[in-house]
Design an enzyme around this catalytic site. Structure first.
Site, PDB file in Angstrom:
ATOM      1  N   ASP A   1       0.957  -1.174   0.034  1.00 25.96           N
ATOM      2  CA  ASP A   1       0.040   0.062  -0.043  1.00 25.96           C
ATOM      3  C   ASP A   1       0.854   1.157  -0.126  1.00 25.96           C
ATOM      4  O   ASP A   1       1.666   1.543   0.770  1.00 25.96           O
ATOM      5  CB  ASP A   1      -0.661   0.048   1.228  1.00 25.96           C
ATOM      6  CG  ASP A   1      -2.061   0.881   1.249  1.00 25.96           C
ATOM      7  OD1 ASP A   1      -3.229   0.237   1.755  1.00 25.96           O
ATOM      8  OD2 ASP A   1      -1.850   1.867   0.511  1.00 25.96           O
TER       9      ASP A   1
ATOM     10  N   ASP B   1      -3.203   2.428  -6.057  1.00 21.27           N
ATOM     11  CA  ASP B   1      -2.121   2.547  -5.031  1.00 21.27           C
ATOM     12  C   ASP B   1      -1.721   1.302  -4.334  1.00 21.27           C
ATOM     13  O   ASP B   1      -1.104   1.263  -3.315  1.00 21.27           O
ATOM     14  CB  ASP B   1      -2.234   3.836  -4.107  1.00 21.27           C
ATOM     15  CG  ASP B   1      -3.433   3.535  -3.147  1.00 21.27           C
ATOM     16  OD1 ASP B   1      -4.465   2.729  -3.546  1.00 21.27           O
ATOM     17  OD2 ASP B   1      -3.495   4.232  -2.199  1.00 21.27           O
ATOM     18  N   GLU B   2      -2.392   0.281  -4.760  1.00 22.70           N
ATOM     19  CA  GLU B   2      -2.590  -0.878  -3.879  1.00 22.70           C
ATOM     20  C   GLU B   2      -2.142  -2.073  -4.643  1.00 22.70           C
ATOM     21  O   GLU B   2      -2.930  -2.318  -5.746  1.00 22.70           O
ATOM     22  CB  GLU B   2      -3.758  -1.155  -3.070  1.00 22.70           C
ATOM     23  CG  GLU B   2      -3.834  -0.735  -1.840  1.00 22.70           C
ATOM     24  CD  GLU B   2      -5.135  -0.956  -1.112  1.00 22.70           C
ATOM     25  OE1 GLU B   2      -5.609  -2.422  -1.482  1.00 22.70           O
ATOM     26  OE2 GLU B   2      -5.794  -0.212  -0.565  1.00 22.70           O
TER      27      GLU B   2
END
Length: 411
Positions: free
Chosen positions: A14, A129-130
């Site tokens: 993350d 974003d992960e």
DNA sequence: TCTGGGGTCCTAGGACCC
DNA sequence: TCTGGGGTCCTAGGACCC
């Protein structure tokens, strides 16, 4: 030969305060300050004659925007993503406000994912974003280093972090455990810039004390229901019988809750997926009325249809289900959809279908949001004459001027 | 001072067919 | 003329996630 379940090591990575961190790369003078990302396009920084930059602050913000990301300095003031900017302004009026720049975030997203892939290529995308990463087949992952039995995993996770850091200048947090569910929880245990490894044996000490809401899949509703039943922590959830949970939450969800609390999750890391739907929606600056603001609504409606058509064409898809979404001034949301005989990516066909959907909605109340969606997507093959025809522009575009005829006068 | 935009998945009822 | 199940598609809403 007896079959032994192979030991898996799954990482969840993350990026820390991703949008805000990308902005800090280009505005390093903001480092350490409360910064929030969100809102419209009106608050671009301006460069002064001496080369310095002047930034908008939350203080004078008016509108319906929300925070998409806040720096950790801003979070100290009690602001967080999802919070309305007007509300955030009361808590931290001096926070710098920057507009979102998805183009830039997508660039850094590709960069960090490529950096991870150099170390471990089995990656599941979970948004901008992960990611999940299957480390199980990475050479050396199952080996001890010195007296540390987890040395192999630790070294690889660290290498991933280093590579992300050196190629993007951004920090991330990683959780590594035997499955996706636990890794998702673990990656948040030492945020920001953390690396957390949790083994199955550590479930009772490290996972069970946490609130149930930390489980990905237990949201506001389920969390509140569990609390009403006296269940606050994951451990308390794990202590309930599966049958007890099934009786209250249904066969599927009840059983899943039980498994999740016991750290059971066999889901694979999925490296490829096809989109199911594409949509565009917009919230108005002020609530609009179907009759009074007909021209404006009609223009927005057409623009949304056009954007959906362009998105489909650009990505090479066609949709067989066309739908609309409306949110009224009381925040009640309704959807209507319609399945076509053939999939389409054509603007006129989409707007025609969306217009038919619109006729099935009572437009007495004022609208705050309008959306258009294409679902049941297919990827039309080149050289398929039937589908190519369905994609071609249809003859005769209806003008759409009567789309927003209000049924009754509410005043 | 109300609450963005882009998604996925699940449920449930009714239509329709066998 | 009445009564069935099972399966699939369509539609609407809602929970949840990033």
């Amino acid at each position: 030969m007896p079959s032994v379940k192979p030991l898996r090591w799954i990482a969840h990575l993350d990026m820390d305060a991703f949008y805000a961190s990308v902005e800090l790369l280009r505005y390093p003078e903001l480092k350490g300050l409360p910064v929030v990302i969100g809102g419209g396009r009106r608050h671009q920084p301006e460069t002064l004659a001496d080369g310095s930059r002047r930034f908008a602050t939350l203080r004078h913000y008016t509108g319906r925007g929300v925070i998409t990301t806040a720096t950790y300095a801003a979070r100290d003031y009690g602001v967080h993503s999802g919070m309305g900017l007007m509300k955030a302004a009361l808590r931290c009026p001096d926070a710098v406000l920057l507009p979102t720049d998805f183009e830039q975030y997508r660039r850094y997203s590709r960069l960090f994912k490529a950096a991870v892939a150099e170390v471990a290529p089995v990656i599941e995308d979970r948004g901008i974003d992960e990611i999940y990463i299957d480390l199980s087949e990475v050479p050396g992952v199952h080996e001890a280093v010195g007296h540390d039995p987890l040395g192999g995993v630790r070294a690889i996770a660290q290498e991933i972090r280093n590579n992300v850091r050196s190629t993007t200048g951004l920090n991330c947090s990683i959780g590594v455990t035997p499955n996706k569910l636990l890794s998702k929880i673990a990656s948040e245990l030492d945020k920001p810039d953390g690396l957390t490894i949790v083994t199955a044996a550590e479930l009772p000490t490290r996972i069970w004390p946490l609130p149930v809401r930390r489980i990905n899949g237990i949201g506001p509703k389920a969390g509140a229901r569990l609390q009403a039943l006296g269940i606050t922590t994951i451990g308390e959830l794990a202590a309930r019988d599966k049958a007890w949970l099934v009786a209250r939450f249904g066969r599927g969800y009840g059983a899943w809750l039980h498994d999740a609390a016991h750290g059971i999750d066999e889901r694979a890391v999925v490296t490829h997926s096809e989109p199911v739907s594409m949509s565009r929606e917009t919230t108005f600056e002020r609530d609009l009325h179907a009759r009074h603001d007909r021209a404006e609504l009609t223009a927005v409606f057409s623009r949304l249809c056009e954007q959906v058509a362009q998105d489909l064409q650009r990505k090479g898809y066609a949709g067989r289900t066309i739908g609309i979404k409306l949110r009224f001034d009381d925040f009640k949301t309704v959807t209507r959809d319609l399945t076509l005989a053939e999939p389409t990516a054509d603007f006129a066909a989409i707007r025609h279908a969306a217009g038919l959907c619109l006729k099935r909605v009572d437009l007495t109340r004022r609208l705050r949001l309008l959306g258009v969606r294409a679902g049941t997507l297919v990827r039309p093959r080149a050289g398929d004459p039937e589908r190519a025809a369905a994609q071609a522009p249809a003859a005769g575009v209806d003008p759409g001027l009567s789309l927003f005829d209000a049924p009754a006068d509410p005043s």
